[in-house]
Scaffold this motif. Structure first.
Motif: not given
Length: 519
Positions: A104-128
């Motif tokens: 696995v290649e090293e993840v650049e810090t800006p990319v890591a923050w963007m991915l972490a933001f994308a992964l911080s949400f939970s699924s509305t579809v699933f919960a409903v």
């Protein structure tokens, strides 16, 4: 055109998982990966139908949304604090991947923050979907979870607005005048009647709202949500919501199928997806502790936390925009798709058996509760009533009216929606707010003094859950339960219940009413 074999594959996979006691949506996920691997059907058509499903979902959420509830600290503060904890933690994991996983290649810090933001949400579809299947849409824990999800969706939409290729059009400021459309929309809704025109009005409004917002370079789903809010609390809102449920569910099937069409990542990135999926086990714990902090009961905190167990469809949308902008390698999109699918597989068993799970660990969890709970979480008093009706909808309300003529001052209704319970109370009906599937509520209900319990909740699965809880608590009185189909009727009889089949006995009740009038 959708391949008939794809529809058949989704049906068979969904049926298999249903027979295994799990939600069919897991079958749709499996069917999606299988179909995506074999290139069955048109991926663009599937994604278009999935987008329609999400638009209808957000529109129906808006129909039932109380904006004031979002201002409660247990909603907006929980969502914000959760993001403040989860995003930095996920960044640390992503930055450490190249040390932990060979290849696995090293993840650049800006990319890591963007991915972490994308992964911080939970699924509305699933919960409903989970709340609908359990018939808990009006429960406090469902409202809290949906409120947190909407705050997260606002975060996601804000990101999409600020990161879009085109800034919002100057015409977007005209959308501030949307409340002026409410009288017109309400009048059209009233004129639509009860048939196909009502469905066409709902779908047309949702799609029109999405198209309007996209025309001014805003997220279409936000438009569908806000137009749903505009129509909330109208005289026909509930009927419109019910008329759209099946359409929403059909198109959301396409959403779960579409995840598989993102493809499979490479071997190393597949391990990354597994690692990200494992990271979600911290989510319910964080939500649980935060909600306890805001004076929620342990049961409510657990149910909310587990319903927000997984990754969100918005994460894929955020990642897709980043890939399109060239700021994220395309293989991350497939990695997130697999991580989301795995998170759903992990979350479903926990949510399917959440009530039995809570029953086993309730004593230990309750010790963590704060001394002073929120007002809506405190025990209610049902007085000396010997007859309880769970579910004060049309059937339960009708039963209350009839029985109160024969047993005045000896009957109480229990309604899941706190707002509706207050309205019924103001109308002179002896009604309290409570969740019939809440073991804590039943334990405090002094069941042994109750002679009969009538169960008339929104779906058969929830009715069965209540009967099982009553049996576990050794309730000795009569249990009467509404059924709709012969197999449900037979199942309730085997459980020792008195049951009334609405469809089979409706004709009998109709004829009885006519004879009363003739007499």
């Amino acid at each position: 055109m959708i391949e008939p074999i794809l529809v058949g594959l989704a049906f068979i996979a969904g049926l298999v998982f249903k027979r295994l006691g799990m939600p069919p949506l897991l079958g749709y996920l499996v069917a999606g990966f299988f179909a995506g691997g074999l290139q069955l059907g048109d991926a663009e058509v599937i994604h278009s139908l999935a987008e329609l499903g999400i638009i209808l979902l957000l529109f129906t959420i808006g129909l039932k949304l109380n904006v004031r509830e979002l201002l409660a600290p247990q909603i907006w503060a929980t969502a914000t604090l959760h993001s403040a904890v989860v995003i930095p933690l996920t960044v640390l994991v992503l930055l450490s991947l190249h040390w932990l996983i060979p290849g696995v290649e090293e993840v650049e810090t800006p990319v890591a923050w963007m991915l972490a933001f994308a992964l911080s949400f939970s699924s509305t579809v699933f919960a409903v979907k989970i709340f609908d299947e359990r018939g808990e849409g009006a429960a406090l824990h469902a409202k809290l979870a949906i409120g947190i999800l909407i705050v997260q969706d606002i975060f996601a939409v804000s990101y999409l607005v600020f990161s879009a290729e085109h800034a919002p059009s100057p015409w977007a400021f005209a959308l501030l005048g949307l409340p002026l459309l409410r009288p017109l929309l309400a009048a059209l809704l009233k004129q639509a009647g009860h048939g196909e025109l009502l469905v066409l009005f709902g779908i047309g409004t949702a799609l029109g709202a999405a198209a309007l917002f996209e025309a001014v370079h805003l997220e279409g789903g936000l438009g569908a949500l806000l137009f749903g809010v505009l129509l909330s609390k109208c005289s026909k809102t509930v009927e419109l919501y019910k008329s759209l449920i099946n359409f929403k569910d059909i198109f959301l099937t396409a959403f779960f199928l579409s995840i598989g069409y993102e493809g499979m990542p490479s071997g190393a990135m597949l391990i990354v997806a597994l690692a990200l999926a494992g990271l979600i086990f911290l989510r319910p714990l964080i939500y649980f502790l935060l909600l306890l902090l805001f004076r929620l009961r342990a049961r409510t905190s657990l149910l909310v936390g587990l319903s927000l167990f997984n990754y969100s469809e918005f994460g894929l949308i955020v990642a897709a925009m980043a890939v399109k902008a060239g700021s994220l390698p395309s293989e991350w999109l497939t990695t997130l798709a697999v991580a989301m699918a795995l998170s759903l597989f992990i979350a479903v068993p926990f949510n399917t058996h959440v009530h039995s799970l809570y029953a086993r660990i309730a004593d230990r969890l309750q010790k963590l509760e704060r001394g002073q709970l929120l007002m809506q979480e405190r025990p209610v008093n049902m007085g000396e009533a010997e007859i309880i009706i769970f579910g004060m909808g049309r059937i339960g309300g009708g039963a209350y009216d009839y029985l109160s003529q024969h047993y005045p001052e000896n009957i109480v209704g229990v309604e899941e929606s706190a707002d509706k319970a207050v309205q019924l109370k103001l109308a002179g009906i002896n009604c309290v707010a409570g969740d019939a599937s809440d073991r804590d509520f039943l334990e405090r209900a002094d069941l042994q003094r109750r002679r009969m319990i009538l169960v008339s909740l929104s779906n058969h699965e929830e009715n069965i859950e209540v009967v099982k809880l009553l049996n576990q608590l050794n309730y000795q009185g009569k249990i009467a339960v509404v059924s709709r189909f012969p197999d449900q009727h037979d199942e309730l009889l085997r459980m020792g219940c008195v049951t009334f089949n609405l469809y089979a006995e409706a004709g009998h009740g109709f004829a009885e009413r006519v004879l009363e009038e003739l007499a």
